[in-house]
Every structure is written in structure tokens, then in C-alpha cells.
Motif scaffolding. Structure first.
Motif, PDB file in Angstrom:
ATOM      1  N   SER A 254      43.316  35.201  34.358  1.00  0.00           N
ATOM      2  CA  SER A 254      45.088  35.664  34.981  1.00  0.00           C
ATOM      3  C   SER A 254      44.735  34.617  36.161  1.00  0.00           C
ATOM      4  O   SER A 254      45.854  34.371  36.893  1.00  0.00           O
ATOM      5  CB  SER A 254      44.907  37.331  35.371  1.00  0.00           C
ATOM      6  OG  SER A 254      44.312  38.117  34.218  1.00  0.00           O
TER       7      SER A 254
ATOM      8  N   GLN B 250      45.840  47.315  39.673  1.00  0.00           N
ATOM      9  CA  GLN B 250      46.148  46.223  38.723  1.00  0.00           C
ATOM     10  C   GLN B 250      46.609  45.530  39.766  1.00  0.00           C
ATOM     11  O   GLN B 250      46.734  43.783  40.401  1.00  0.00           O
ATOM     12  CB  GLN B 250      46.771  46.437  37.580  1.00  0.00           C
ATOM     13  CG  GLN B 250      45.646  46.670  36.394  1.00  0.00           C
ATOM     14  CD  GLN B 250      46.581  47.787  35.225  1.00  0.00           C
ATOM     15  OE1 GLN B 250      47.837  48.069  35.591  1.00  0.00           O
ATOM     16  NE2 GLN B 250      45.873  47.829  34.234  1.00  0.00           N
TER      17      GLN B 250
ATOM     18  N   VAL C 297      46.290  41.256  31.757  1.00  0.00           N
ATOM     19  CA  VAL C 297      46.279  42.421  33.450  1.00  0.00           C
ATOM     20  C   VAL C 297      45.525  43.716  32.985  1.00  0.00           C
ATOM     21  O   VAL C 297      45.349  44.234  34.160  1.00  0.00           O
ATOM     22  CB  VAL C 297      48.101  42.538  33.046  1.00  0.00           C
ATOM     23  CG1 VAL C 297      48.559  43.214  34.525  1.00  0.00           C
ATOM     24  CG2 VAL C 297      48.929  41.176  33.276  1.00  0.00           C
ATOM     25  N   GLU C 298      46.290  44.601  31.649  1.00  0.00           N
ATOM     26  CA  GLU C 298      45.634  45.624  31.706  1.00  0.00           C
ATOM     27  C   GLU C 298      44.217  45.356  31.886  1.00  0.00           C
ATOM     28  O   GLU C 298      43.231  47.027  32.602  1.00  0.00           O
ATOM     29  CB  GLU C 298      45.815  46.341  30.676  1.00  0.00           C
ATOM     30  CG  GLU C 298      45.257  45.362  28.911  1.00  0.00           C
ATOM     31  CD  GLU C 298      45.677  46.067  27.735  1.00  0.00           C
ATOM     32  OE1 GLU C 298      46.463  47.161  27.499  1.00  0.00           O
ATOM     33  OE2 GLU C 298      45.149  45.210  26.719  1.00  0.00           O
TER      34      GLU C 298
ATOM     35  N   ILE D 179      42.899  43.575  34.409  1.00  0.00           N
ATOM     36  CA  ILE D 179      42.354  43.095  35.492  1.00  0.00           C
ATOM     37  C   ILE D 179      41.408  44.709  36.156  1.00  0.00           C
ATOM     38  O   ILE D 179      41.993  45.085  35.789  1.00  0.00           O
ATOM     39  CB  ILE D 179      42.988  42.992  36.333  1.00  0.00           C
ATOM     40  CG1 ILE D 179      44.014  41.921  36.030  1.00  0.00           C
ATOM     41  CG2 ILE D 179      43.010  42.822  37.991  1.00  0.00           C
ATOM     42  CD1 ILE D 179      45.649  40.892  36.493  1.00  0.00           C
ATOM     43  N   GLY D 180      40.014  44.536  36.809  1.00  0.00           N
ATOM     44  CA  GLY D 180      39.741  45.435  37.569  1.00  0.00           C
ATOM     45  C   GLY D 180      38.391  46.080  36.493  1.00  0.00           C
ATOM     46  O   GLY D 180      37.737  46.499  36.883  1.00  0.00           O
TER      47      GLY D 180
ATOM     48  N   HIS E  10      44.654  43.780  42.737  1.00  0.00           N
ATOM     49  CA  HIS E  10      44.375  42.272  42.087  1.00  0.00           C
ATOM     50  C   HIS E  10      45.183  41.283  42.788  1.00  0.00           C
ATOM     51  O   HIS E  10      44.760  40.213  42.793  1.00  0.00           O
ATOM     52  CB  HIS E  10      43.627  42.448  41.144  1.00  0.00           C
ATOM     53  CG  HIS E  10      42.514  43.124  40.764  1.00  0.00           C
ATOM     54  ND1 HIS E  10      41.947  44.834  41.075  1.00  0.00           N
ATOM     55  CD2 HIS E  10      40.614  43.046  40.968  1.00  0.00           C
ATOM     56  CE1 HIS E  10      40.610  44.614  41.965  1.00  0.00           C
ATOM     57  NE2 HIS E  10      40.072  43.834  40.921  1.00  0.00           N
TER      58      HIS E  10
ATOM     59  N   GLU F  29      39.700  38.710  34.656  1.00  0.00           N
ATOM     60  CA  GLU F  29      40.913  38.527  36.135  1.00  0.00           C
ATOM     61  C   GLU F  29      40.266  37.271  35.967  1.00  0.00           C
ATOM     62  O   GLU F  29      41.175  36.158  36.781  1.00  0.00           O
ATOM     63  CB  GLU F  29      40.006  38.708  37.115  1.00  0.00           C
ATOM     64  CG  GLU F  29      39.951  40.670  36.805  1.00  0.00           C
ATOM     65  CD  GLU F  29      39.031  41.031  38.043  1.00  0.00           C
ATOM     66  OE1 GLU F  29      38.448  40.749  38.762  1.00  0.00           O
ATOM     67  OE2 GLU F  29      38.008  42.249  37.627  1.00  0.00           O
TER      68      GLU F  29
ATOM     69  N   VAL G  18      51.826  45.763  34.477  1.00  0.00           N
ATOM     70  CA  VAL G  18      51.559  46.496  35.286  1.00  0.00           C
ATOM     71  C   VAL G  18      51.530  47.931  35.539  1.00  0.00           C
ATOM     72  O   VAL G  18      52.264  48.616  35.858  1.00  0.00           O
ATOM     73  CB  VAL G  18      51.881  45.551  37.120  1.00  0.00           C
ATOM     74  CG1 VAL G  18      50.936  46.169  38.268  1.00  0.00           C
ATOM     75  CG2 VAL G  18      52.151  44.116  36.813  1.00  0.00           C
TER      76      VAL G  18
END
Ligand code: C2E
Ligand code: CA
Ligand code: CA
Length: 771
Positions: free
Chosen positions: A701, A725, A688-689, A691-692, A728, A698, A720
Motif C-alpha cells: 500500500s 486502517q 487495505v483490509e 493494513i495493521g 495508517h 502495508e 476502509v
């Protein structure tokens, strides 16, 4: 018949007894005196027969001839009885005492009667001969029968009374004088005889006592289990008892020099003991001796002087072979392990101390601590017999792997140790490899094959410490590192391991403190629906207050979850607090959604988790649907997987939902998702950390979210932190978010306010977002 026998016995006792009380044995001996002193007896018979013959030849009257014949007949009869009596005594039978005594009385009466005839015959020559011979006869009676004074007195009375009467009746003036003298003569000679009797009785009594005491001493010596030797002044054996033993050495001891019986190494002690004893002191020494069959026997010896001025010594030797053996066994037992026969911790420690004392700066050896992997579960599941057999087999493997001079010890339940003469890592590794090699063969017990591995920690002597405790601690630390590194491996101590161990120990101490001081406080982190932004529930996370009052995270006591002693109480305390809090919210009508509880495989292994949680929920009025259980993929692996599956199934059947935590980081295969009753997937924070910022993360996930949805599972994103995040995740269709973006975990008191705050602010945000 009986009473006649009794009166005969009474008469015999009276006639042959005396006023002195004498022991039975002596009385018998005195009575038997009737059959001794044959010369006096014969002299008496011949003497009186001779007087009768003289009388008959000078005056051949019927009276004298009759007397002569009577004496001859009586003499022969008495002689026959004497011979018979002596034979009876020799054969151990009772001689005819009464008959002999009565015949003696008859004979004495015949002496008196004959003398009476001679005195009254008017033949003064004959009278003189008869009187002299009667006097001699009286002397003979008293001398021969002083053992039976009453009989002697009666005989003397019977012999002399007719003489006195005859003397008084004759006209010859000298005769009355003789008649008066005769009783005086009788008294004198009788009193001499009686004092002889007294002397005799007292001597015989003393002798009898002596014999009895001798017999007693003999019996005591024979009954004694000890050897008693008497040494003459030149220290040679002159007496040796034979205690109750079949030792044929005994006779050969006689005449031997005592020092020669001692082993050479104890000669100095022996000489000292003899000197001490001769100086009047009691001397003691413990020594050994090899018996005829070559067995070594131990003796505890006391030497004393016999205080009779003879210079003799008495040596009492007690056979203490049994005691010595037990002592040796006790010493062995104190330094060895009874099950495997290996040296124990005490012996190993001694040897280590010795090596450290002797050690120079150069490396002298290595200490290996070997721990049987999973011994406890083998013992618990297969029983103690299997456990014992495994330990013995293990000990054999270690013995076989060690070299001749190495020491193999059992230092605890499933812990062994080796001291090797190794000087390099390579040498230690070689021995360890031999051990692992042998342990690869499975061990068979009761028709089952048991896999048994071991972890080994090693330290070097004296490189890793100057003290025994330091060397052992270093090996222990290396062992700990070997176990932490996945077991079944060797680790050799390095100082860096200390940091890890210190951290571990600090964690254990902190957990213990938290439990003891009851400072565990569950905190609740909200889970937010990514569709409605509503709070759908909370995850319960462990927090505890440290000594400084600060609130701490579970990471600081993480090791305690793996500790067999602490993990149970820790989980239990946390669960109890969570259930209380949830119960309180239910009672207060607070709409908190659900609470997710983290449960480990160990919690399931301990058993009873499912059985207790349901009644506990019931007692607090909490519906099972308010509870989620979070497990990580690791619970699907290992021996207890089946039990966990069963437990999860039962929880699921009761409406408790199951979440798979940290998804994507473990080793579970996707098939587990089918086999286990899982309702939710939690995407791990590590994805999660990113993501982006990381396309791979990504993609993973997105895949997990799709996978979850395909399997009909709800997907929760953990960690989150940013709105980006969140966006997304929403776009990927993730159901729920959890993280600092919404809130950190809070104490239960803040939950109500948080819920109120969310319900106030969310609709506004929602409106703002849509506007
Ligand atoms: P977990 O089950 O994965 O719990 C989530 C962890 O992520 C928690 O750490 C939580 O505070 C942290 N976290 C949540 N959102 C964020 C975020 O946005 N950013 C960051 N950086 N972290 C976030 P915590 O409380 O320190 O717990 C750590 C682990 O300890 C837990 O991981 C769980 O495995 C274990 N644990 C916590 N409580 C218990 C318990 O009661 N029993 C058991 N067996 N384990 C527990
Ligand atoms: Ca969790
Ligand atoms: Ca997690």
C-alpha cells in the motif's frame, strides 16, 4: 385471267360436285375418280366403237363411217388424257378434271347421236344392237361416275335424249314404248348410282375423320413427354411411342415382356399392378430402369386396361428422374450444411438417438462440441467471406482430425460437433489434441494470417445421459467451462460443472429481470478526503431490486456484464440513471463533489461511449469535472487497448478524470500508467483490509501511494473499514478513503442528508481530534 380461272374452277366444282357437302379432301378424291375404273372406261370406248363399226359395215354411209372414225379418234384422245391424269395424280399434281369431264360429255353425246342414227336407219337389227349397247353404256356411266353424280346425270341425259327422240319419231309401235321406258330406266339406274354416291361419301367422310383422329392421337403421343406402352394379353409390348428423347432403347422394347423391364426388386409390385389393371383398377408404381448409357432413371408408372375387350393394357410411364434428384437433394440439404457440406444438427441428433437406442451400459462414444473462439469478431472485422472461408477450413481440420467412422457436423454458426467412437478420457483427449494441433497453423485469407482457436466440451454416451438432450447439454456445459477457463482448451463433463452453470444462468435470468422490470437503482458510496475529512465525491455502484423486493449487489448479476446481449443494456440503463441523479444534484445546487462511474472494456468496444456521454452531460448541465471514470487494468490488455486509450484520452481532454480501479490485482505493467491518461489510483480492498495486520500488504500500500504521488496521481484507498486502517493510510499520505467506515453505498435520496450530516459532524470530530 384471274376471273377466267375462277369461272373454270366454278364450272369444275359444279360439274364434278354433288348436292352433298363433302370435305375438300374427299371432293378431290371423288373428282380423281374420273381417272379410275379403266376396264369400264375401255369397255365403253370399245363397245361404242364396235356398234359404230357394225353400223358402218351394214350401211357404209358417210354418216356411219364418220361416226366410227369420230369414236375411234375421241376414244384415243380420252385414253391419252386418262393416262396423263393418272400420272399427274401419282405425282401429286392436279389432273385435267374439267377437260376429262367435258370429253366424257362429248363421248356421251356421240353415243346418243350414233344410237339416234341406228334407230332411225330402219335396220331393226342395228337399232336393237344400238339400243342395248346404249343401255349398257348408261349402266357403265352410272357405275363409273357415281362419285360425280351431276356429271353422270348429264352424260346419261346426253346419251339417252337422242334415243328417246328417235324412238318417238319412228313408225315402229314398240319404239315409243322403249322411249318412255328409257327415262324410267335412267331414273332407276341413276338413283342406284346416287345412293352408291351417298354411301361412298359417308364412308369416305368417316374414314377421313378416322384418319384425322388417328393423326391427332399420334401427334399427342409424340408430343407427350411420357412413354406409352401397349401390352398384349400376355403382357408383351406391342406398341411403344417415342417421346421427344434420343433414347435408342425404344425399338428394343417391342415384343419384350413388360416384367422384364422392371428391376428384380420391383417384380412383386409389377405383378400386383398387372393384376389390378386386369381387374379394372388403375394401378400405380414407382420404379427405376438403367438406360443404354447406364444412367439410373426413375419412372412413375400407371397401368390401365384398354376397355375394348381385347385384354390389352396401356402403360404410361413418366420419367421422374429430375424430380427424384431434386427430392434427394432436398433431403440432403435438410440434413447437411450447405457451406461446409458437413452433416447438420438434425443428422447429428438422429445419430445420437440411434446410438442411445443401441447403447448398453458400456460406454459407446463421446460427443464433442467445438466452438470457434472469437469467430464473431473475425466475421465482423474481416467480413463474411473471411468468416465463411474460416468455417470451411475449420471443417476440413475437424474432418482430418476425426477417424473414418466418426461423425463431424456443423450444428450452428460457429459451432461444430463430433461423435467419436471413444470410450475413455484419453481417447477424447487424443482427438482434441489433434484438433488443437491443426488449429495451431494460422489460417491465411486475402493475404492475412488469422489465428483461430477453439474450445471443446465433451460428454460420454451413455454415461452422461439417457436422452439425447442430456448428452448435448452435458457437452454444452463442458464447453462453457472450457470457455470460462480461458478458451482454447478441452473440458470433459463432470457433474460439478452443473453448479457453476446454474449460477451463471441464474445471474443471466436475474439481470434480464432487472432490466425488464426496470429495478436498477444506482447507489452512491462516499469518498472522503483523508486530509480534511470532507466528502470529495461518490462512487456509483449498481444495485437492483430482486423479485422478493430485496436490494441486491452487482455480484449476483456479474455474469451479465460479460454477456454479449445483456451487458450493453445493463451499462446503458445504469449510466442513464446516474446521469439523471447527478443532473438533479447539479440543478439542486448540492455540493456532491464528483461521481465515479465504473466502465468496462466492453463498454468502450461497443463504441459511441465518448460521443454520447459528453452531450448527455451537457443536456443536464453537468460539468465534465463532476465525473470520474473508473476502469480496471484489464482494459489496457487485449485487442481493443488502442481504442480504449483513444477514448480515455478524449474523455480526459474534456476534463473527465480517470481512475485506475483495483490497482495491484491485475496484470498491467507500470508503463501503462504513462501511456494511458490516468489521474487516480485506487488501492484494492484486498490490500487495505490487511493494513495493521500484514506487513507485506502495508508495504505494498505504501509503495502504491508513493508511486502514485511520484507520477502525480491522487491515491484512493478502497474498503476502509476501521479507524486503525484510516490512521495508517493517513500516515502513509494516502489522499482519499472509501469504505464502510464512512458509509455503505446509499440511494440518491439519502445523499443530501448524508452530506448535511457530514458537514455538521466532521468539524466537531476534527475539533475533538485536535483538542
Ligand atoms: P468495485 O468497483 O471495486 O467497487 C467497490 C466494491 O467494494 C463495491 O461492491 C462496494 O460495495 C465494496 N466496498 C466498498 N467499501 C467496502 C468495505 O469497506 N468493505 C467491503 N467488504 N466492501 C466494500 P459492490 O457494490 O458489490 O460492487 C462490486 C463490483 O461490481 C464493483 O467493484 C465493480 O467492479 C462492479 N460494479 C458495481 N457497479 C458497477 C457498474 O455500474 N458498472 C460496472 N461495470 N461494474 C460495476
Ligand atoms: Ca470501482
Ligand atoms: Ca475496486
Amino acid at each position: 385471267m384471274h376471273s377466267r380461272r375462277a369461272s373454270v374452277d366454278r364450272l369444275t366444282t359444279w360439274l364434278l360436285g354433288s348436292r352433298l357437302s363433302v370435305p375438300e379432301a374427299i371432293a378431290v378424291q371423288l373428282m380423281n375418280g374420273l381417272f379410275t375404273s379403266v376396264p369400264i372406261f375401255l369397255g365403253g370406248i370399245m363397245n361404242i366403237s364396235a356398234v359404230a363399226a357394225v353400223a358402218a359395215s351394214r350401211h357404209p354411209s358417210a354418216a356411219f363411217i364418220g361416226w366410227l372414225l369420230f369414236e375411234i379418234a375421241l376414244g384415243m384422245l380420252r385414253l391419252a388424257i386418262l393416262v396423263h391424269g393418272r400420272r399427274a395424280i401419282r405425282a401429286g399434281r392436279t389432273p385435267p378434271c374439267l377437260l376429262s369431264a367435258l370429253l366424257s360429255c362429248v363421248w356421251a353425246g356421240s353415243v346418243g347421236f350414233g344410237t339416234y342414227l341406228c334407230i332411225t336407219s330402219g335396220d331393226w337389227v342395228l337399232a336393237t344392237i344400238a339400243c342395248l349397247s346404249a343401255a349398257a353404256m348408261v349402266c357403265g356411266i352410272c357405275l363409273r361416275n357415281f362419285g360425280t353424280p351431276r356429271l353422270a346425270a348429264i352424260m346419261v341425259f346426253l346419251a339417252l335424249l337422242p334415243c328417246v327422240v328417235a324412238g318417238l319419231r319412228t313408225a315402229e309401235p314398240i319404239m315409243p314404248i322403249i322411249s318412255v321406258q328409257l327415262p324410267i330406266f335412267f331414273l332407276t339406274i341413276f338413283s342406284a348410282s346416287y345412293s352408291l354416291h351417298r354411301m361412298m361419301v359417308s364412308r369416305m367422310t368417316a374414314l377421313n375423320d378416322l384418319q384425322r383422329s388417328e393423326l391427332l392421337n399420334q401427334t399427342i403421343l409424340q408430343a407427350s413427354p411420357d412413354y406409352t406402352l401397349i401390352l398384349d394379353p400376355t403382357d408383351r409390348v406391342i406398341f411403344c411411342n417415342r417421346p421427344n428423347s434420343a433414347d435408342s432403347d425404344q425399338d428394343s422394347l417391342m415384343g419384350r415382356e413388360w416384367m422384364g423391364l422392371l428391376p428384380e426388386e420391383d417384380h412383386a409390385l409389377g405383378i400386383q399392378a398387372l393384376e389390378d389393371a386386369k381387374a379394372g383398377k388403375s394401378a400405380n408404381l414407382v420404379t427405376h430402369h438403367f438406360d443404354a448409357s447406364g444412367r439410373k432413371r426413375w419412372f412413375d408408372i400407371i397401368v390401365n386396361e384398354i376397355c375394348d375387350g381385347s385384354g390389352r393394357l396401356i402403360v404410361v410411364s413418366r420419367d421422374i428422374t429430375h424430380q427424384k434428384k431434386s427430392e434427394e437433394e432436398a433431403i440432403w440439404m435438410a440434413r447437411h450444411d450447405a457451406l461446409t457440406g458437413l452433416p447438420n444438427r438434425a443428422l447429428l441428433q438422429d445419430r445420437l438417438d440411434q446410438m442411445l437406442d443401441d447403447a448398453g451400459p458400456a460406454m459407446t462414444g463421446a460427443l464433442l462440441i467445438v466452438d470457434v473462439d472469437n469467430f464473431k469478431s473475425i466475421n465482423d472485422t474481416l467480413g463474411h467471406d473471411a468468416g465463411d472461408a474460416l468455417l470451411c477450413a475449420f471443417a476440413d481440420h475437424l474432418r482430418a482430425a476425426a477417424a473414418g467412422d466418426d461423425i463431424v457436423a456443423r450444428t450452428g454458426g460457429d459451432e461444430f460437433a463430433l461423435i467419436l467412437a471413444a470410450r475413455s478420457d484419453a481417447e477424447v483427449e487424443r482427438t482434441a489434441e489433434k484438433i488443437f494441433e491443426r488449429l495451431r497453423e494460422p489460417f491465411a485469407h486475402g493475404g492475412r494470417l488469422i489465428d483461430c482457436g477453439a474450445s471443446i466440451g465433451a460428454s460420454f454416451i451413455p454415461r452422461d445421459g439417457k436422452l439425447r438432450s442430456e448428452i448435448m447439454k452435458a457437452a454444452d456445459i463442458a464447453l462453457y467451462a472450457a470457455k470460462a477457463g480461458g478458451r482454447a482448451q478441452l473440458r470433459i463433463f463432470e457433474p460439478a460443472m452443473m453448479v457453476e452453470v446454474d449460477r451463471h444462468q441464474t445471474m443471466i435470468a436475474s439481470a434480464r429481470y432487472a432490466l425488464q422490470c426496470d429495478t436498477i437503482i444506482p447507489h452512491y458510496q462516499p469518498k472522503i478526503s483523508l486530509r480534511t475529512s470532507q466528502v470529495v465525491g461518490f462512487e456509483a455502484l449498481l444495485r437492483w431490486r430482486d423479485r422478493d423486493g430485496e436490494l441486491r449487489h452487482p455480484g449476483l448479476i456479474q455474469a451479465a456484464f460479460g454477456d454479449p446481449v445483456l451487458s450493453g443494456p445493463l451499462s446503458e440503463r445504469m449510466l442513464e440513471r446516474i446521469l439523471d441523479d447527478v443532473g438533479h444534484w447539479v440543478q439542486a445546487g448540492i455540493a456532491f463533489g464528483h461521481v465515479a462511474i465504473n466502465v468496462t472494456a466492453a463498454d468502450f468496444r461497443r463504441g459511441g461511449f465518448v460521443e454520447t456521454i459528453l452531450p448527455r452531460l451537457g443536456a443536464r448541465g453537468v460539468p465534465p469535472s463532476c465525473i470520474q471514470i473508473e476502469v480496471t487494468e484489464t482494459v489496457f490488455l487485449g485487442q481493443s487497448a488502442e481504442d480504449v486509450k483513444d477514448a480515455l484520452r478524449r474523455l480526459s481532454d474534456h476534463g473527465i478524470r480517470i481512475a485506475l480501479d483495483d490497482f495491484g490485482t491485475g496484470y498491467a505493467s507500470l508503463s501503462h500508467l504513462n501511456q494511458f491518461p490516468v489521474n487516480l489510483l485506487k488501492i484494492d480492498r484486498s490490500f487495505v483490509e490487511k493494513i495493521g495486520s500484514n506487513a507485506d500488504a502495508e508495504a505494498i500500500s505504501a509503495t502504491v501511494i508513493n508511486l502514485g504521488h511520484c507520477l502525480g496521481l491522487e491515491v484512493v484507498a478502497e474498503g476502509v473499514e476501521t479507524a486503525d486502517q484510516e490512521m495508517h493510510l493517513m500516515a502513509m499520505g494516502c489522499d482519499t478513503g472509501q469504505g464502510f467506515l464512512y458509509s455503505k453505498a446509499m440511494p440518491m435520496e439519502d445523499v443530501e442528508a448524508f452530506l448535511a450530516f457530514r458537514s455538521r459532524t466532521v468539524p466537531r470530530r476534527e475539533r475533538l481530534a485536535s483538542g
